[in-house]
Design an enzyme around this catalytic site. Sequence first.
Site, PDB file in Angstrom:
ATOM      1  N   MET A 142      -3.764  10.675  -1.822  1.00  0.00           N
ATOM      2  CA  MET A 142      -4.419  11.661  -0.962  1.00  0.00           C
ATOM      3  C   MET A 142      -3.937  13.028  -1.415  1.00  0.00           C
ATOM      4  O   MET A 142      -3.189  13.727  -0.716  1.00  0.00           O
ATOM      5  CB  MET A 142      -4.065  11.381   0.506  1.00  0.00           C
ATOM      6  CG  MET A 142      -4.749  10.132   1.031  1.00  0.00           C
ATOM      7  SD  MET A 142      -3.981   9.477   2.527  1.00  0.00           S
ATOM      8  CE  MET A 142      -2.668   8.509   1.806  1.00  0.00           C
TER       9      MET A 142
ATOM     10  N   MET B 271     -12.154   4.684   4.469  1.00  0.00           N
ATOM     11  CA  MET B 271     -11.157   5.201   5.424  1.00  0.00           C
ATOM     12  C   MET B 271     -11.709   5.050   6.835  1.00  0.00           C
ATOM     13  O   MET B 271     -12.801   5.526   7.140  1.00  0.00           O
ATOM     14  CB  MET B 271     -10.856   6.679   5.154  1.00  0.00           C
ATOM     15  CG  MET B 271     -10.048   6.956   3.892  1.00  0.00           C
ATOM     16  SD  MET B 271      -8.486   6.067   3.772  1.00  0.00           S
ATOM     17  CE  MET B 271      -7.610   6.655   5.223  1.00  0.00           C
TER      18      MET B 271
ATOM     19  N   HIS C 139       0.851  -1.193   0.000  1.00  0.00           N
ATOM     20  CA  HIS C 139       0.000   0.000   0.000  1.00  0.00           C
ATOM     21  C   HIS C 139       0.888   1.245   0.000  1.00  0.00           C
ATOM     22  O   HIS C 139       1.743   1.417   0.874  1.00  0.00           O
ATOM     23  CB  HIS C 139      -0.904  -0.029   1.237  1.00  0.00           C
ATOM     24  CG  HIS C 139      -1.918   1.068   1.288  1.00  0.00           C
ATOM     25  ND1 HIS C 139      -3.082   1.068   0.536  1.00  0.00           N
ATOM     26  CD2 HIS C 139      -1.952   2.218   2.007  1.00  0.00           C
ATOM     27  CE1 HIS C 139      -3.772   2.158   0.800  1.00  0.00           C
ATOM     28  NE2 HIS C 139      -3.123   2.876   1.690  1.00  0.00           N
TER      29      HIS C 139
HETATM   30  C1  DX5 Z   1      -3.610   7.241   6.456  1.00  0.00           C
HETATM   31  C2  DX5 Z   1      -3.066   6.316   5.407  1.00  0.00           C
HETATM   32  C3  DX5 Z   1      -2.942   4.939   5.879  1.00  0.00           C
HETATM   33  C4  DX5 Z   1      -1.949   4.736   6.981  1.00  0.00           C
HETATM   34  C5  DX5 Z   1      -2.437   3.592   7.812  1.00  0.00           C
HETATM   35  O1  DX5 Z   1      -3.795   8.488   5.929  1.00  0.00           O
HETATM   36  O2  DX5 Z   1      -3.906   6.309   4.277  1.00  0.00           O
HETATM   37  O3  DX5 Z   1      -2.696   4.015   4.830  1.00  0.00           O
HETATM   38  O4  DX5 Z   1      -0.658   4.459   6.533  1.00  0.00           O
HETATM   39  O5  DX5 Z   1      -1.647   3.493   8.939  1.00  0.00           O
HETATM   40  P1  DX5 Z   1      -2.148   2.760  10.252  1.00  0.00           P
HETATM   41  O6  DX5 Z   1      -2.418   1.319   9.865  1.00  0.00           O
HETATM   42  O7  DX5 Z   1      -1.014   2.913  11.189  1.00  0.00           O
HETATM   43  O8  DX5 Z   1      -3.410   3.437  10.708  1.00  0.00           O
HETATM   44 ZN    ZN Z   2      -3.667   4.617   2.771  1.00  0.00          ZN
END
Ligand code: DX5
Ligand code: ZN
Length: 216
Positions: free
Chosen positions: A67, A136, A32
């Site tokens: 993002m 999300m 990811h």
């Molecule tokens: C947040 C990101 C996530 C993040 C997740 O804005 O899109 O992909 O890396 O991290 P964890 O699993 O630590 O919440």
């Molecule tokens: Zn992410």
Amino acid sequence: MIRLAPSILSADFSQLGKETELIEKAGAHVIHVDVMDGHFVPNISYGATVMKSLCGKTKLPFDVHLMIENPDKYLEDFVTDQTEYITVHQEACPHLHRTVQHIKSLGVKAGVALNPATSLSSLDYILEEADLILIMSVNPGFGGQKFIPSALRKVEALKALKMQNDHDFIIEIDGGINLDNVRSVTDAGVELVVAGSSVFGAPDIEKRVGEFLKLF
Ligand code: DX5
Ligand code: ZN
């Protein structure tokens, strides 16, 4: 099949090659890739150059999570032989249908992400076009945040819509996933699980990947 997508946002960037090797060896399915622009979200992460540095170093496919504002401008940069999905945010795309078609025209599967407070109904007219819907479960911008419980309801409702209408998209979840809550989201219908800090922050990264996979 349920797949694990560790987020390299929480990796040690000075050891990125090594750490991705570790997760691949341990059986993770997808990498990811969190791209943040400091405008759509209040943080800057990395861009396509960092992702491309992993091409060939790992065989795992890339799941790109943009993002960023104006994603259309940058889509081509993220297309590689290993790019499986490019996901854009509904909230960042006034012409979401056009953007989804643009991603597909590049030979990549198209994902649409929803922030925690955005309603599923905003996707009513794109569900049949999307290959992936990303729910999300934190407000995007940072790793290591706490899971927002209403995301679970959203996954359940999305899964119901998918079944009712025989849609093809897969459901992904991102944010605050750990060994304690992963089963609740996969039981609700999630097929692609993102985990950042709970994988790369673990004392033994390989072992942690194995622990996740046992729960799938
Ligand atoms: C947040 C990101 C996530 C993040 C997740 O804005 O899109 O992909 O890396 O991290 P964890 O699993 O630590 O919440
Ligand atoms: Zn992410």
